[in-house]
Design a protein around this motif. Structure first.
Motif, PDB file in Angstrom:
ATOM      1  N   LYS A  60      37.170  34.252  44.828  1.00  0.00           N
ATOM      2  CA  LYS A  60      38.228  33.290  44.450  1.00  0.00           C
ATOM      3  C   LYS A  60      39.566  34.007  44.287  1.00  0.00           C
ATOM      4  CE  LYS A  60      35.623  29.489  42.652  1.00  0.00           C
ATOM      5  NZ  LYS A  60      34.972  28.885  41.516  1.00  0.00           N
ATOM      6  N   SER A  61      39.534  35.185  43.656  1.00  0.00           N
ATOM      7  CA  SER A  61      40.771  35.959  43.492  1.00  0.00           C
ATOM      8  C   SER A  61      41.295  36.427  44.847  1.00  0.00           C
ATOM      9  CB  SER A  61      40.539  37.181  42.609  1.00  0.00           C
ATOM     10  OG  SER A  61      40.190  36.782  41.336  1.00  0.00           O
ATOM     11  N   ALA A  62      40.353  36.819  45.725  1.00  0.00           N
ATOM     12  CA  ALA A  62      40.758  37.316  47.046  1.00  0.00           C
ATOM     13  C   ALA A  62      41.534  36.246  47.814  1.00  0.00           C
ATOM     14  CB  ALA A  62      39.532  37.765  47.839  1.00  0.00           C
ATOM     15  N   GLN A  63      41.153  34.987  47.601  1.00  0.00           N
ATOM     16  CA  GLN A  63      41.880  33.902  48.284  1.00  0.00           C
ATOM     17  C   GLN A  63      43.331  33.818  47.813  1.00  0.00           C
ATOM     18  OE1 GLN A  63      39.764  30.064  48.592  1.00  0.00           O
ATOM     19  NE2 GLN A  63      37.884  31.203  48.161  1.00  0.00           N
ATOM     20  N   VAL A  64      43.563  34.220  46.530  1.00  0.00           N
ATOM     21  CA  VAL A  64      44.922  34.169  45.978  1.00  0.00           C
ATOM     22  C   VAL A  64      45.728  35.397  46.430  1.00  0.00           C
ATOM     23  CG1 VAL A  64      46.284  34.174  43.844  1.00  0.00           C
ATOM     24  CG2 VAL A  64      44.152  32.868  43.965  1.00  0.00           C
ATOM     25  N   THR A  65      45.120  36.575  46.350  1.00  0.00           N
ATOM     26  CA  THR A  65      45.879  37.791  46.674  1.00  0.00           C
ATOM     27  C   THR A  65      45.969  38.037  48.181  1.00  0.00           C
ATOM     28  OG1 THR A  65      43.879  39.102  46.366  1.00  0.00           O
ATOM     29  CG2 THR A  65      45.395  38.985  44.496  1.00  0.00           C
ATOM     30  N   SER A  66      45.077  37.432  48.956  1.00  0.00           N
ATOM     31  CA  SER A  66      45.129  37.622  50.419  1.00  0.00           C
ATOM     32  C   SER A  66      45.139  36.275  51.136  1.00  0.00           C
ATOM     33  CB  SER A  66      43.927  38.449  50.886  1.00  0.00           C
ATOM     34  OG  SER A  66      43.869  39.656  50.197  1.00  0.00           O
ATOM     35  N   PRO A  67      46.186  35.455  50.868  1.00  0.00           N
ATOM     36  CA  PRO A  67      46.186  34.120  51.487  1.00  0.00           C
ATOM     37  C   PRO A  67      46.338  34.166  53.001  1.00  0.00           C
ATOM     38  CG  PRO A  67      48.254  34.534  50.327  1.00  0.00           C
ATOM     39  CD  PRO A  67      47.357  35.685  50.029  1.00  0.00           C
TER      40      PRO A  67
ATOM     41  N   ASN B  70      52.456  35.271  50.391  1.00  0.00           N
ATOM     42  CA  ASN B  70      51.526  34.936  51.476  1.00  0.00           C
ATOM     43  C   ASN B  70      51.174  36.157  52.307  1.00  0.00           C
ATOM     44  OD1 ASN B  70      51.378  32.226  50.890  1.00  0.00           O
ATOM     45  ND2 ASN B  70      53.255  31.763  52.016  1.00  0.00           N
ATOM     46  N   TYR B  71      51.993  37.231  52.170  1.00  0.00           N
ATOM     47  CA  TYR B  71      51.722  38.444  52.955  1.00  0.00           C
ATOM     48  C   TYR B  71      50.795  39.403  52.232  1.00  0.00           C
ATOM     49  CZ  TYR B  71      55.426  36.644  55.828  1.00  0.00           C
ATOM     50  OH  TYR B  71      56.176  35.828  56.622  1.00  0.00           O
ATOM     51  N   GLY B  72      50.234  38.961  51.110  1.00  0.00           N
ATOM     52  CA  GLY B  72      49.209  39.760  50.450  1.00  0.00           C
ATOM     53  C   GLY B  72      49.703  40.461  49.213  1.00  0.00           C
TER      54      GLY B  72
ATOM     55  N   GLU C 127      43.599  44.944  43.734  1.00  0.00           N
ATOM     56  CA  GLU C 127      44.833  44.477  44.384  1.00  0.00           C
ATOM     57  C   GLU C 127      45.440  43.351  43.559  1.00  0.00           C
ATOM     58  OE1 GLU C 127      43.578  45.450  49.009  1.00  0.00           O
ATOM     59  OE2 GLU C 127      44.122  43.400  48.454  1.00  0.00           O
ATOM     60  N   LEU C 128      46.766  43.429  43.395  1.00  0.00           N
ATOM     61  CA  LEU C 128      47.448  42.406  42.582  1.00  0.00           C
ATOM     62  C   LEU C 128      48.556  41.728  43.381  1.00  0.00           C
ATOM     63  CD1 LEU C 128      46.850  45.052  40.571  1.00  0.00           C
ATOM     64  CD2 LEU C 128      47.841  43.476  38.910  1.00  0.00           C
TER      65      LEU C 128
ATOM     66  N   SER D 226      53.228  35.029  33.436  1.00  0.00           N
ATOM     67  CA  SER D 226      53.826  33.997  34.310  1.00  0.00           C
ATOM     68  C   SER D 226      54.147  34.555  35.702  1.00  0.00           C
ATOM     69  CB  SER D 226      55.097  33.430  33.673  1.00  0.00           C
ATOM     70  OG  SER D 226      56.057  34.462  33.550  1.00  0.00           O
ATOM     71  N   ASN D 227      54.237  35.887  35.808  1.00  0.00           N
ATOM     72  CA  ASN D 227      54.515  36.514  37.109  1.00  0.00           C
ATOM     73  C   ASN D 227      53.239  36.871  37.885  1.00  0.00           C
ATOM     74  OD1 ASN D 227      57.218  36.408  36.596  1.00  0.00           O
ATOM     75  ND2 ASN D 227      57.446  38.546  36.037  1.00  0.00           N
ATOM     76  N   LEU D 228      52.127  36.924  37.159  1.00  0.00           N
ATOM     77  CA  LEU D 228      50.876  37.391  37.785  1.00  0.00           C
ATOM     78  C   LEU D 228      50.179  36.240  38.499  1.00  0.00           C
ATOM     79  CD1 LEU D 228      48.949  39.871  38.006  1.00  0.00           C
ATOM     80  CD2 LEU D 228      47.735  38.891  36.047  1.00  0.00           C
ATOM     81  N   LEU D 229      50.057  36.398  39.823  1.00  0.00           N
ATOM     82  CA  LEU D 229      49.400  35.322  40.580  1.00  0.00           C
ATOM     83  C   LEU D 229      47.893  35.563  40.717  1.00  0.00           C
ATOM     84  CD1 LEU D 229      52.036  34.839  43.419  1.00  0.00           C
ATOM     85  CD2 LEU D 229      51.819  33.568  41.308  1.00  0.00           C
ATOM     86  N   GLY D 230      47.501  36.829  40.858  1.00  0.00           N
ATOM     87  CA  GLY D 230      46.074  37.101  41.001  1.00  0.00           C
ATOM     88  C   GLY D 230      45.750  38.587  40.987  1.00  0.00           C
ATOM     89  N   VAL D 231      44.503  38.901  40.551  1.00  0.00           N
ATOM     90  CA  VAL D 231      44.011  40.297  40.536  1.00  0.00           C
ATOM     91  C   VAL D 231      42.650  40.281  41.221  1.00  0.00           C
ATOM     92  CG1 VAL D 231      43.444  42.287  39.106  1.00  0.00           C
ATOM     93  CG2 VAL D 231      45.020  40.542  38.235  1.00  0.00           C
ATOM     94  N   THR D 232      42.492  41.130  42.223  1.00  0.00           N
ATOM     95  CA  THR D 232      41.209  41.151  42.938  1.00  0.00           C
ATOM     96  C   THR D 232      40.622  42.566  42.916  1.00  0.00           C
ATOM     97  OG1 THR D 232      42.110  39.489  44.417  1.00  0.00           O
ATOM     98  CG2 THR D 232      40.065  40.525  45.098  1.00  0.00           C
TER      99      THR D 232
END
Lengths: 382, 226
Positions: free
Chosen positions: A115-122, A56-58, A212-213, A87-93
């Motif tokens: 959409k990716s930014a929402q995952v990597t920068s919640p 959640n911290y980016g 950013e990942l 399985s470890n990768l949550l998102g790539v922006t």
């Protein structure tokens, strides 16, 4: 009937037919095993649970161009990402930065995948909403104040690179503010738009500035990923966002140390509790021990019989504790971390073995003391 | 050679002489009652004969072997192999059935054999009570289980401590009948009792007083009651 069968018949009869007494001992072992198994489950699940919280911290890893910037594009990012366990990768922006003019002022615009930014920068707080359709943008709070923009406002952005450079007219693109970005950080100085819109304004090149990942992994694993990518993928330099990964690592170590200490304390308390219970069990069976000695039982034989009972109790208590421990860990996980955990099959034999060893150690002293019982005194009831 | 011979046995606790220079011989197949008031040394003598205690002074020969200097471990082995114990308070293991209680003695002696244990229970009239727990048996029945347990390993000596002390008259007679039967079959019986009726049915009565043998005589009426 073999001696072994008789041995098992005696100890099972003692457990089954004296169940009201044995339930107390079993309860002590099962409660200890439950807490132990639960804490160990939590101990091993903390990195995963906390990793999800920390995400959640980016982003915790970034890709930058190494050498020629032209070589850093989505293809090289995808190649680099293939070295990370999916399985470890949550998102790539991906991000591409260009200077555009808004209200006649130079502004840095970032093209990205929303959409990716929402995952990597919640942690991004949006006043309004994330851009949904084309030509919608997020404006950083400071930039919005500077430009006098607010949610729902429309503005024009002239082309940076015109299709016809000789044309005097630069109509640009009309855009709409879907939300104001409030992070308290440097993100407030930018205008974020869809990558396609930025390419329309500044020319369609595949070049990226940064990716950013968000990767759910421990610091050491992240380091290994970064080293592999930097080594094997041309034009990509992978590095960790140290303020995030180092904080994660520190907090995780402290949490695990805390759970470890609590686990050890519980283990010691369980041993004391079981030892007390077994001392009481042995004390109330002094006459029986005296009788067995009178009938010709050796000290070693009696120790094995009582230890056999203790070890069987330990095994049953451990089995019960394994399942209740999982339920306990699941309860804690759902109520503290908000997510469930998976059952670790290895923990079942480990809990049973630890329970047997702890019960065995706890039984040893009272049973050894019982060897001092003089059959003549006990049988006389003195 | 006597089956059991006590030579100049004394047992001293501090200033107290529980047994004082006891000399006693018990022949194979004999039925001896040891009697005396409380504090006369009956229990101390029984513990020494039963290999649960050692004399302070003197020698104890069992089957020709001096056991008075043996270690505790050796005494346990001798007790297991040569002596069958019957207790006033029965001392059955309360979570084992009657037959299992008998099998416990087999377990420590050699190899448990359920059929043989059942036969021993039938011999004392408890064939149909074999699967009962002690709590489901009367006092007399519990004592008969105790007797079956004492007999199961065919001991050289059957040593009974107040075997009828907790029984009513009916059960006392049942137990004494079993003793008569055992005696007829050639068993050596040593019965410690303060009950004159139990003492009278024995072949020989030894009376203790203040740790000494006051009298040792053959029962003239022995055999007449049978």
């Amino acid at each position: 009937m073999t001696r072994r069968k008789m041995f098992m018949r005696m100890i099972t009869a003692s457990l089954v037919r004296r169940r009201s007494r044995m339930v107390v001992a079993l309860l002590a072992i099962a409660v200890g095993a439950t807490i132990l198994s639960g804490l160990v489950t939590i101990y091993y699940d903390i990195p995963r649970q906390m990793g999800a919280q920390f995400r959640n911290y980016g982003a915790n890893m970034i890709f930058l161009a190494l050498g020629s910037e032209a070589d850093f594009n989505m293809d090289s990012v995808n190649e680099a990402v293939s070295h990370i366990d999916s399985s470890n990768l949550l998102g790539v922006t991906p991000f591409r930065y260009e200077t555009v003019r808004i209200h006649e002022q130079p502004v840095v615009a970032a093209g990205t995948d929303m959409k990716s930014a929402q995952v990597t920068s919640p942690y991004w707080h949006i006043e309004g909403q994330w851009p949904d359709s084309d030509k919608e943008v997020l404006v950083g709070k400071k930039m919005a104040e500077l430009l006098g923009l607010k949610e729902g406002d429309s503005f024009n952005v002239p082309f940076v690179v015109q299709e016809d450079p000789d044309s005097v007219l630069n109509l640009g693109i009309d855009m709409k503010v879907s939300g104001i970005l409030d992070t308290g950080g440097s993100e407030e100085d930018y205008v974020y738009m869809h990558m396609a819109d930025l390419e329309e304004l500044a020319g369609a090149t595949e070049r990226l500035d940064v990716a950013e990942l968000s990767v759910s992994a421990a610091q050491d694993e992240l380091k290994a990923y970064a080293e592999t990518i930097s080594e094997k993928v041309d034009g990509v330099s992978a590095s960790l966002v140290k303020r995030v990964t180092q904080s994660e690592s520190t907090v995780l170590k402290k949490l695990q140390a805390l759970v470890f200490i609590v686990t050890v304390v519980v283990l010691i308390l369980t041993m004391i509790c079981v030892a007390n219970t077994m001392t009481a069990v042995v004390a109330e069976r002094r006459k029986e021990i005296g009788l067995r000695k009178a009938l010709g039982a050796s000290d070693k034989g009696i120790i094995w019989e009582f230890m056999g009972e203790g070890l069987l109790l330990g095994g049953i208590g451990g089995l019960i504790g394994s399942f209740f421990g999982f339920a306990f860990a699941q309860f804690v996980s759902i109520h503290v971390f908000g997510s469930s955990i998976t059952f670790q099959p290895l923990l079942l034999p480990v809990t049973i073995i630890v329970s047997i060893v702890v019960t065995g150690l706890a039984c040893l002293m009272p049973v050894r003391n019982a060897m001092d019982i003089d059959p003549a005194l006990v049988l006389k009831g003195e | 050679m006597s089956l059991l011979e006590l030579k100049n046995i004394s047992k001293i606790y501090g200033n107290l002489k529980a047994l004082d220079d006891i000399n006693l011989k018990v022949e194979k197949g004999e039925w001896v009652a040891i009697m005396g008031p409380s504090g006369s040394g009956k229990s101390t003598l029984m513990n020494i004969i039963g290999c649960m205690d050692k004399p302070s002074v003197g020698e104890v020969f069992l089957d020709g072997k001096d056991i008075s200097k043996e270690s505790a471990r050796s005494l346990t082995e001798i007790r297991r192999d040569k002596i069958g114990l019957i207790f006033q308070q029965f001392h059955l293991i309360n979570y084992l059935t009657a037959v299992e209680n008998v099998m416990v003695a087999q377990y420590y002696h050699s190899m448990p054999d359920e059929e043989e244990a059942l036969e021993a229970l039938k011999r004392v009239g408890l064939g149909d009570r074999a699967k009962h727990l002690p709590s489901q048996l009367s006092g007399g029945e519990q004592q008969r289980v105790c007797i079956a347990r004492a007999l199961i390993n065919h001991p050289e000596v059957i040593l009974a401590d107040e075997p009828t002390g907790n029984l009513d008259e009916t059960n006392e007679n049942i137990v004494l009948d079993i003793f008569r039967q055992l005696h007829e079959e050639g068993a050596t019986l040593i019965v410690v009792t303060h009950d004159p009726e139990v003492g009278e049915v024995a072949e020989r009565t030894v009376i203790l007083e203040h740790g000494r043998i006051k009298s040792d005589k053959q029962n003239e009426d022995f055999g007449k009651q049978i």
